[in-house]
Design a protein around this motif. Sequence first.
Motif, PDB file in Angstrom:
ATOM      1  N   TRP A 231       0.828  -1.208   0.000  1.00  0.00           N
ATOM      2  CA  TRP A 231       0.000   0.000   0.000  1.00  0.00           C
ATOM      3  C   TRP A 231       0.861   1.257   0.000  1.00  0.00           C
ATOM      4  N   THR A 232       0.563   2.172  -0.876  1.00  0.00           N
ATOM      5  CA  THR A 232       1.257   3.462  -0.874  1.00  0.00           C
ATOM      6  C   THR A 232       0.293   4.505  -0.342  1.00  0.00           C
ATOM      7  N   GLU A 233       0.526   4.943   0.901  1.00  0.00           N
ATOM      8  CA  GLU A 233      -0.378   5.914   1.538  1.00  0.00           C
ATOM      9  C   GLU A 233      -0.454   7.182   0.697  1.00  0.00           C
ATOM     10  N   GLY A 234      -1.656   7.723   0.611  1.00  0.00           N
ATOM     11  CA  GLY A 234      -1.839   8.961  -0.123  1.00  0.00           C
ATOM     12  C   GLY A 234      -2.133   8.731  -1.596  1.00  0.00           C
ATOM     13  N   ARG A 235      -1.557   7.656  -2.150  1.00  0.00           N
ATOM     14  CA  ARG A 235      -1.799   7.370  -3.570  1.00  0.00           C
ATOM     15  C   ARG A 235      -2.914   6.328  -3.733  1.00  0.00           C
ATOM     16  N   ASP A 236      -2.846   5.254  -2.931  1.00  0.00           N
ATOM     17  CA  ASP A 236      -3.770   4.135  -3.114  1.00  0.00           C
ATOM     18  C   ASP A 236      -5.061   4.347  -2.326  1.00  0.00           C
ATOM     19  N   VAL A 237      -6.171   3.962  -2.951  1.00  0.00           N
ATOM     20  CA  VAL A 237      -7.495   4.175  -2.356  1.00  0.00           C
ATOM     21  C   VAL A 237      -8.322   2.905  -2.563  1.00  0.00           C
ATOM     22  N   TRP A 238      -8.899   2.380  -1.478  1.00  0.00           N
ATOM     23  CA  TRP A 238      -9.823   1.247  -1.648  1.00  0.00           C
ATOM     24  C   TRP A 238     -11.157   1.785  -2.168  1.00  0.00           C
ATOM     25  N   LEU A 239     -11.692   1.143  -3.191  1.00  0.00           N
ATOM     26  CA  LEU A 239     -12.987   1.588  -3.719  1.00  0.00           C
ATOM     27  C   LEU A 239     -14.091   1.431  -2.668  1.00  0.00           C
ATOM     28  N   ASP A 240     -14.093   0.300  -1.945  1.00  0.00           N
ATOM     29  CA  ASP A 240     -15.207   0.082  -1.015  1.00  0.00           C
ATOM     30  C   ASP A 240     -15.225   1.122   0.108  1.00  0.00           C
ATOM     31  N   GLU A 241     -14.032   1.658   0.464  1.00  0.00           N
ATOM     32  CA  GLU A 241     -13.994   2.718   1.478  1.00  0.00           C
ATOM     33  C   GLU A 241     -14.382   4.068   0.873  1.00  0.00           C
ATOM     34  N   ALA A 242     -13.856   4.354  -0.298  1.00  0.00           N
ATOM     35  CA  ALA A 242     -14.107   5.664  -0.917  1.00  0.00           C
ATOM     36  C   ALA A 242     -15.584   5.845  -1.265  1.00  0.00           C
ATOM     37  N   ARG A 243     -16.231   4.763  -1.657  1.00  0.00           N
ATOM     38  CA  ARG A 243     -17.632   4.900  -2.079  1.00  0.00           C
ATOM     39  C   ARG A 243     -18.539   5.251  -0.901  1.00  0.00           C
ATOM     40  N   GLU A 244     -18.109   4.912   0.330  1.00  0.00           N
ATOM     41  CA  GLU A 244     -18.917   5.220   1.506  1.00  0.00           C
ATOM     42  C   GLU A 244     -19.126   6.725   1.678  1.00  0.00           C
ATOM     43  N   THR A 245     -18.122   7.492   1.272  1.00  0.00           N
ATOM     44  CA  THR A 245     -18.231   8.937   1.456  1.00  0.00           C
ATOM     45  C   THR A 245     -18.605   9.652   0.158  1.00  0.00           C
TER      46      THR A 245
END
Length: 657
Positions: A231-245
């Motif tokens: 995981w590269t913090e700041g660059r990588d994003v989980w879709l299932d987490e991002a979609r919550e917001t």
Amino acid sequence: MPDERAVYPPAPAVQARAFVPSMADYEATYRRSVEDSDAFWAEQAGRLDWVTPFETVQDWSFEPGDVHIKWYEGGVLNACYNAVDRHVEAGRGGRTAFLFEPDTPGDGDRTITYSDVHAEVQRLANVLRDRGVGRGDRVTIYLPMIPEAAYAMLACARIGAIFSVVFAGFSPSALASRIEDCDSDFVITADEGRRAGRRIALKANVDAALRGCPGVRHVLVVRHTGGDVAWTEGRDVWLDEARETAAAACPCEPMGAEDPLFVLYTSGSTGTPKGVVHTTGGYCVWTSLTHELTFDYHAVEGGAAGDVFWCTADVGWITGHSYIVFGPMINGATQVFFEGTPTYPDAGRFWEVVEKHRVTQFYTAPTAIRALMAKGDEPVMRSDRSSLKVLGTVGEPINPEAWRWYHEVVGEGRCSVVDTWWQTETGGHMLTPLPGATPEKPGSATRPFFGVVPEVLSPDGERLDGEAEGLLVIARSWPGQARTVYRNHDRFVNTYFTAFPGRYFTGDGCRRDADGDYWITGRVDDVLNVSGHRMGTAEVESALVLHEAVAEAAVVGVPHDIKGQGIYVYVTLVEGADATDALRDELRRHVRATIGPIATPDFVQFAPGLPKTRSGKIMRRILRKIGENAPDQLGDTSTLADPDVVASLVQNRRNQP
Ligand code: PRX
């Protein structure tokens, strides 16, 4: 030589309900499509919902110095709206869009409605938007065959971002060069893919690729297998987490008919793969019309649930773009969406899925048909195939034996078979039977689709009429045609419009028989077709010379029973390198790692020298004949700088890897 006398009439059950039910209908509509082209294509544009109607139907020229292609200019629309929203708005949201069939039977199959797609696509579009992706930005999609791949393409289309799907079987370096070429700063991938029970480390491939692409801001990751990822913090994003917001609703961006929809990289005879650009209006008209007529797809049947369409292609290729995501969805189709492979867990998989979902139209590649034919009839017979009406093939010439097996064994002699010839650049079908009208011939793609004007030329550009064999060109534009090569219009012009000015040159050879049916004879350039996958010999050669032991390499295609073409490699080693079997294996692994498994050489021959003209040009014609084991057909070798190399190459020909 294929038997041209074998003619199969269209299947009666298909003909009885067909949109185009006879050759007389086909011929009348074809005539109108070319003689009254503006009126015909204006009418076909009515298949779509437009925000603003177009002003001009077509404006194009294939003439040197002025190559441009525009359809439906002035028109404003959104491809995602046409593929998704309008079905929901018309009260058809409950209709099944995808019947998802996972890699391993029973391991996560599910039914996805158009309303579900609508909701998922809007969330994903907002995830992109929240991270600054907008109109005209390039998004690279590197996903396995899961519904999120379709959602990602549709979400980009929704917000006007240009997507570039890279087949998930490509290596990190192939992915990196495709990210760089279109200057994309956003990648969508998954933790892992699944293939025949194994896992493919997609996120790890992206990480490796991005070491050479510092411009990528975000990697959006779909959690698919739950496997571990770096995981590269700041660059990588989980879709299932991002979609919550992310907000639930995302409006469709109004796009011009000629705004780019996507870039798709494809191989040519020279250089790196080209980013072929398709635009919005014409592509949507072309894919939806060809999907409906070539497969005779009926979305509803007398008020009851309609046909179930299944295209086994991967969304990483043009077939998946045009005949999974856009054409069928614009038509509101119900489709099988398949993560698996034809022979896992066994050779009966396709037909079990056909039975399970009562598939009506099935579309696959000749290589899959040949692989299954080799396993015998029993795995087919195990399942009930009575729902099938139309069987399609695409991607490479189909040998008559495989055609007959498909027709007789899979289709029980009861289905129409449509052999569809087309290309990444054509956007959709160009030569194909229409299943309720056209008499079929095993091995022939038969007739031009509406609006398509094929011509057969001699090598010096003379048009050959009647029965003839030569080079296939297209004499006028059609709505689904590629418009350019991404940021390289000169390359577009040079590749397709320079050999025969005023014509689109396909790169294929063909024959037209006395009935006017077309038979594709294969590429006439240095493009290989391995299991229906298009590959440049130059790409494989470039990969080989990256290896420290290789001084020079030449690659040719040779006939292969299952793959259609196999990859035959000649390598000259550097001083001091040992020509061993271990090195042969290493070179095969090296090409596989550099491009991807589909490029793995079938045969590697060490060559002390390569046959060259006195000006230093490698004579591939000779290498092809040696690879084919046809040393008696080498032709004139007197122009070679060193004629002796040929005898040594013939003597050391490989018939094993
Ligand atoms: O040589 C033709 C072959 O595939 C090439 C196009 O490859 P690609 O752009 O990857 O698109 C494949 C899927 C549309 C063509 O130049 N080809 C495609 N379909 C056929 C075919 N050759 C013979 N018969 C076909 N039906």
